[in-house]
Motif scaffolding. Structure first.
Motif, PDB file in Angstrom:
ATOM      1  N   TRP A   1     -14.127  24.059  11.009  1.00 20.63           N
ATOM      2  CA  TRP A   1     -12.815  23.414  11.126  1.00 20.63           C
ATOM      3  C   TRP A   1     -11.951  23.701   9.903  1.00 20.63           C
ATOM      4  CZ3 TRP A   1     -10.311  19.645   8.209  1.00 20.63           C
ATOM      5  CH2 TRP A   1      -9.125  19.158   8.779  1.00 20.63           C
ATOM      6  N   LEU A   2     -12.509  23.564   8.712  1.00 19.33           N
ATOM      7  CA  LEU A   2     -11.745  23.812   7.485  1.00 19.33           C
ATOM      8  C   LEU A   2     -11.262  25.259   7.414  1.00 19.33           C
ATOM      9  CD1 LEU A   2     -13.994  21.875   4.953  1.00 19.33           C
ATOM     10  CD2 LEU A   2     -11.596  21.349   5.454  1.00 19.33           C
ATOM     11  N   TRP A   3     -12.151  26.194   7.756  1.00 23.02           N
ATOM     12  CA  TRP A   3     -11.788  27.605   7.623  1.00 23.02           C
ATOM     13  C   TRP A   3     -10.658  27.984   8.581  1.00 23.02           C
ATOM     14  CZ3 TRP A   3     -12.303  31.379   4.273  1.00 23.02           C
ATOM     15  CH2 TRP A   3     -11.939  32.671   4.672  1.00 23.02           C
TER      16      TRP A   3
ATOM     17  N   THR B   1      -8.553  26.063  10.229  1.00 27.68           N
ATOM     18  CA  THR B   1      -7.321  25.320   9.975  1.00 27.68           C
ATOM     19  C   THR B   1      -6.571  25.932   8.797  1.00 27.68           C
ATOM     20  OG1 THR B   1      -8.370  23.280  10.760  1.00 27.68           O
ATOM     21  CG2 THR B   1      -6.340  23.043   9.488  1.00 27.68           C
ATOM     22  N   GLY B   2      -7.298  26.266   7.735  1.00 26.81           N
ATOM     23  CA  GLY B   2      -6.662  26.891   6.581  1.00 26.81           C
ATOM     24  C   GLY B   2      -6.200  28.300   6.864  1.00 26.81           C
TER      25      GLY B   2
ATOM     26  N   GLN C   1      -8.334  23.978   1.805  1.00 26.89           N
ATOM     27  CA  GLN C   1      -9.236  23.956   2.959  1.00 26.89           C
ATOM     28  C   GLN C   1     -10.160  25.175   2.968  1.00 26.89           C
ATOM     29  OE1 GLN C   1      -6.057  23.655   5.827  1.00 26.89           O
ATOM     30  NE2 GLN C   1      -6.556  21.512   6.314  1.00 26.89           N
TER      31      GLN C   1
ATOM     32  N   LEU D   1      -2.331  23.505   0.694  1.00 25.03           N
ATOM     33  CA  LEU D   1      -3.317  22.794   1.503  1.00 25.03           C
ATOM     34  C   LEU D   1      -4.277  23.789   2.156  1.00 25.03           C
ATOM     35  CD1 LEU D   1      -4.446  20.241   2.831  1.00 25.03           C
ATOM     36  CD2 LEU D   1      -2.708  20.490   4.631  1.00 25.03           C
ATOM     37  N   ALA D   2      -3.735  24.918   2.629  1.00 22.60           N
ATOM     38  CA  ALA D   2      -4.573  25.941   3.248  1.00 22.60           C
ATOM     39  C   ALA D   2      -5.582  26.486   2.242  1.00 22.60           C
ATOM     40  CB  ALA D   2      -3.710  27.072   3.794  1.00 22.60           C
TER      41      ALA D   2
ATOM     42  N   ALA E   1     -14.207  25.166   2.680  1.00 18.61           N
ATOM     43  CA  ALA E   1     -14.999  25.830   3.714  1.00 18.61           C
ATOM     44  C   ALA E   1     -16.032  26.758   3.090  1.00 18.61           C
ATOM     45  CB  ALA E   1     -14.085  26.611   4.659  1.00 18.61           C
TER      46      ALA E   1
END
Length: 319
Positions: free
Chosen positions: A249-251, A253-254, A26, A22-23, A30
């Motif tokens: 947010w994506l970066w 969080t991952g 993400q 998942l990371a 990103a």
């Protein structure tokens, strides 16, 4: 028949693998949004001057970031005078300077070439840290800088026909300036006495960037507000909300689920997405010079981050 201990270990390993996948997803998304900024900048530059466009980008993004801070309970730290000065300098160079130079550069050169040049950021950051912070200059850093430079040279020095007729050394120089601004942003961040939460720092950079760019754009506001092309405003809104807020947010969080070196590898996605999107959205040609330059820039990213990942793999115990 497997023991409860081995079953628990297998379940834990499966969850870790799922979280890591998942990371990776993400981080990839990103960097795709980062690559898309060259397309947005190209469209913005066709209808707005760089400085007012930069102020509008921050004006769109700031309210959303403030809402996210409130929703997540994130607070602004109280910086000392030194850190406050560093934050203002960061925003002026890394937020305002980078955006202005990116838009100004894409006004003069192709989005595909811009994506390739911006892909040199990891190598430039590593070199800047070695030169300014006196961090140990690894052989891999020197190799990455040489490889990335060759990739940029292939793009910038190719005949005009290889660029589809859209070539400007001035534009390329402005884009290289944008990369330098971003590398200085990273460098200044390392000098902060107290690290900031990513969301708080991104919001602060946006707020300070808005103040700086709005003040610098004062002479242009009358003309800008008189004529706001819809296509440019949509591109500004996209830049503000998708790469700036969504990409952030994506970066982060991952990146929270993997090592820094592993996350750094995914920056190779940005130049690839920039070139591909330039071809799909803007119809820019995928020339041999661009493909070769892109391959070298992506290789430089792997050369920069690869050794750290290899060392971690050597140190990791067998699972």
């Amino acid at each position: 028949m497997s023991s409860p201990l081995s079953s628990a270990k297998s379940a834990k390993s499966s969850r870790a693998s799922s979280s890591r996948s998942l990371a990776h997803f993400q981080l990839t998304l990103a960097m795709i949004t980062v690559g898309s900024t060259v397309i947005a900048s190209k469209i913005i530059g066709a209808g707005l001057d760089p400085m007012p466009a930069t102020a509008l980008r921050f004006a769109f993004a700031l309210p959303v970031l403030l809402v996210l801070m409130r929703a997540t309970g994130t607070a602004f730290p109280r910086p000392g005078l030194r850190d406050a000065c560093l934050l203002i300098t960061q925003a002026a160079i890394g937020s305002v300077g980078y955006t202005v130079l990116l838009i100004a550069g894409t006004q003069r050169t192709s989005a595909a070439d811009a994506g390739i040049i911006l892909g040199t950021l990891p190598a430039v950051c590593a070199l800047t840290a070695a030169v300014v912070l006196h961090e140990r200059l690894r052989a891999s850093t020197l190799i990455a800088v040489v490889v990335a430079s060759l990739g940029v040279a292939l793009v910038t020095l190719a005949p005009a026909a290889q660029h589809g007729g859209n070539r400007s050394l001035t534009g390329d120089a402005l884009l290289i300036g944008a990369v330098v601004c971003e590398s200085l942003f990273v460098l200044l961040n390392k000098r902060l006495a107290t690290p900031w939460p990513p969301l708080a720092q991104s919001t602060a950079m946006t707020g300070i960037g808005l103040a700086v760019s709005a003040a610098a754009a004062l002479p242009d506001w009358a003309a800008t507000l008189h004529a706001l092309p819809s296509h440019a405003m949509l591109a500004v809104a996209y830049y503000a909300l998708v790469p700036t807020v969504g990409g952030f947010w994506l970066w982060y969080t991952g990146a929270a689920r993997v090592t820094g070196a592993e996350a750094a590898i995914f920056t190779a996605v940005a130049p690839v997405s920039g070139v591909v999107l330039a071809a799909l959205v803007l119809g820019e040609p995928l020339t041999l010079a661009r493909l070769a330059g892109l391959a070298l820039v992506v290789a430089a990213v792997f050369v920069t981050a690869g050794p750290a990942i290899w060392r971690r793999a050597q140190d990791r115990p067998d699972e």
